[in-house]
Design a protein around this motif. Structure first.
Motif, PDB file in Angstrom:
ATOM      1  N   ARG A  22       0.821  -1.205   0.000  1.00  0.00           N
ATOM      2  CA  ARG A  22       0.000   0.000   0.000  1.00  0.00           C
ATOM      3  C   ARG A  22       0.853   1.252   0.000  1.00  0.00           C
ATOM      4  O   ARG A  22       0.590   2.198  -0.772  1.00  0.00           O
ATOM      5  CB  ARG A  22      -0.924   0.001   1.220  1.00  0.00           C
ATOM      6  CG  ARG A  22      -1.882   1.183   1.209  1.00  0.00           C
ATOM      7  CD  ARG A  22      -2.737   1.239   2.447  1.00  0.00           C
ATOM      8  NE  ARG A  22      -3.683   2.354   2.396  1.00  0.00           N
ATOM      9  CZ  ARG A  22      -4.404   2.760   3.434  1.00  0.00           C
ATOM     10  NH1 ARG A  22      -4.309   2.152   4.590  1.00  0.00           N
ATOM     11  NH2 ARG A  22      -5.235   3.762   3.312  1.00  0.00           N
ATOM     12  N   TYR A 196      -4.721   8.595   2.935  1.00  0.00           N
ATOM     13  CA  TYR A 196      -3.839   7.722   3.720  1.00  0.00           C
ATOM     14  C   TYR A 196      -2.776   8.540   4.455  1.00  0.00           C
ATOM     15  O   TYR A 196      -2.497   8.305   5.639  1.00  0.00           O
ATOM     16  CB  TYR A 196      -3.143   6.687   2.828  1.00  0.00           C
ATOM     17  CG  TYR A 196      -1.879   6.161   3.470  1.00  0.00           C
ATOM     18  CD1 TYR A 196      -1.942   5.247   4.515  1.00  0.00           C
ATOM     19  CD2 TYR A 196      -0.629   6.643   3.089  1.00  0.00           C
ATOM     20  CE1 TYR A 196      -0.792   4.818   5.155  1.00  0.00           C
ATOM     21  CE2 TYR A 196       0.522   6.224   3.716  1.00  0.00           C
ATOM     22  CZ  TYR A 196       0.437   5.300   4.743  1.00  0.00           C
ATOM     23  OH  TYR A 196       1.585   4.893   5.376  1.00  0.00           O
ATOM     24  N   SER A 200      -2.095   8.669   8.434  1.00  0.00           N
ATOM     25  CA  SER A 200      -0.816   8.274   9.034  1.00  0.00           C
ATOM     26  C   SER A 200      -0.325   9.331  10.016  1.00  0.00           C
ATOM     27  O   SER A 200       0.322   9.000  11.013  1.00  0.00           O
ATOM     28  CB  SER A 200       0.226   8.033   7.943  1.00  0.00           C
ATOM     29  OG  SER A 200       0.642   9.239   7.328  1.00  0.00           O
TER      30      SER A 200
END
Length: 240
Positions: A22, A196, A200
């Motif tokens: 990913r 994403y 994070s």
């Protein structure tokens, strides 16, 4: 220094590791517009934060320095000089290829992951990582590797997003979760990638937690400094 790296850094053989699919897809997708998106997302402040990082490192003649997760090379370029060995080490070939187009002088480009660095023990005078440590899959292993490759007295510098001041947090979170993914869709055509990246940041340890992890990895004299009211933090640790 470009092209095939020499052995100035004391390379060691590293067995191939399973790639983090990913994360690799994220950085492959964002590489062409990565620097532009950084400018838009931070209103250009990322350049100032990185200048402060480079000033803190204060590279000296003869030093061996690695910029880990160095991406397109902006920090590496600031650290480089004809009288020292500087390498950019990143697991994303796409990111480094984007950086190579800038033809940075006095820089080597080396593929490698933080959890299994391709350098010998006690090989480096300094190691930097900016906005990359939150993307490693095993943070403790990465910090242990950073400690391993530094010489005694060597310095580790980690510039990363952190926990902003309480009064700023609501506005910062609104911008992060609502604006950044839309910018990613509009400018880079990568909304999922930037969603994403925002996630994070949210999941990453705060200032004190990361300082404790540095100490657990064996670093001494660990300290940190907040920039922009804690949006970004610079951690520094020394190998005893």
């Amino acid at each position: 220094m470009t092209g095939t790296p020499d052995n100035s850094f004391g390379f060691r053989a590293v067995a191939p590791d399973e790639r983090r699919a990913r994360i690799r897809r994220v950085f492959t997708g964002v590489a062409p517009r990565y620097d532009l998106m950084n400018d838009l997302m931070s209103f250009g402040l990322h350049r100032l934060w990185k200048r402060w990082l480079i000033a803190a490192v204060a590279p000296q003649p003869g030093e061996r320095i690695v910029d880990l997760a160095g991406g397109t090379g902006d920090v590496g370029a600031g650290l480089a000089g004809p009288d020292r060995c500087v390498a950019i080490c990143d697991p994303s070939v796409a990111m480094m290829e984007a950086g190579r187009k800038r033809a940075l002088p006095h820089v080597q480009w080396i593929a490698g992951e933080a959890e299994a660095l391709p350098f010998a023990d006690n090989a480096l005078d300094a190691l930097t990582i900016s906005f990359g440590i939150r993307n490693v899959t095993r943070l403790r292993d990465a910090l242990a590797e950073m400690h391993r490759v530094l010489k005694p007295g060597g310095r580790a510098f980690c510039l990363e997003f952190s926990k902003p001041a309480f009064w700023l947090a609501p506005f910062y979170n609104l911008f992060s979760f609502q604006v950044i993914p839309r910018l990613g869709a509009l400018v880079a055509n990568q909304p999922e990638a930037y969603a994403y990246l925002v996630e994070s940041i949210r999941r990453f340890p705060d200032q004190e937690e990361l300082a404790a992890l540095f100490r657990d990895a064996g670093f001494a004299q660990v300290k940190y400094r907040n920039f922009s009211f804690g949006i970004v933090c610079l951690h520094i640790g020394y190998k005893g």
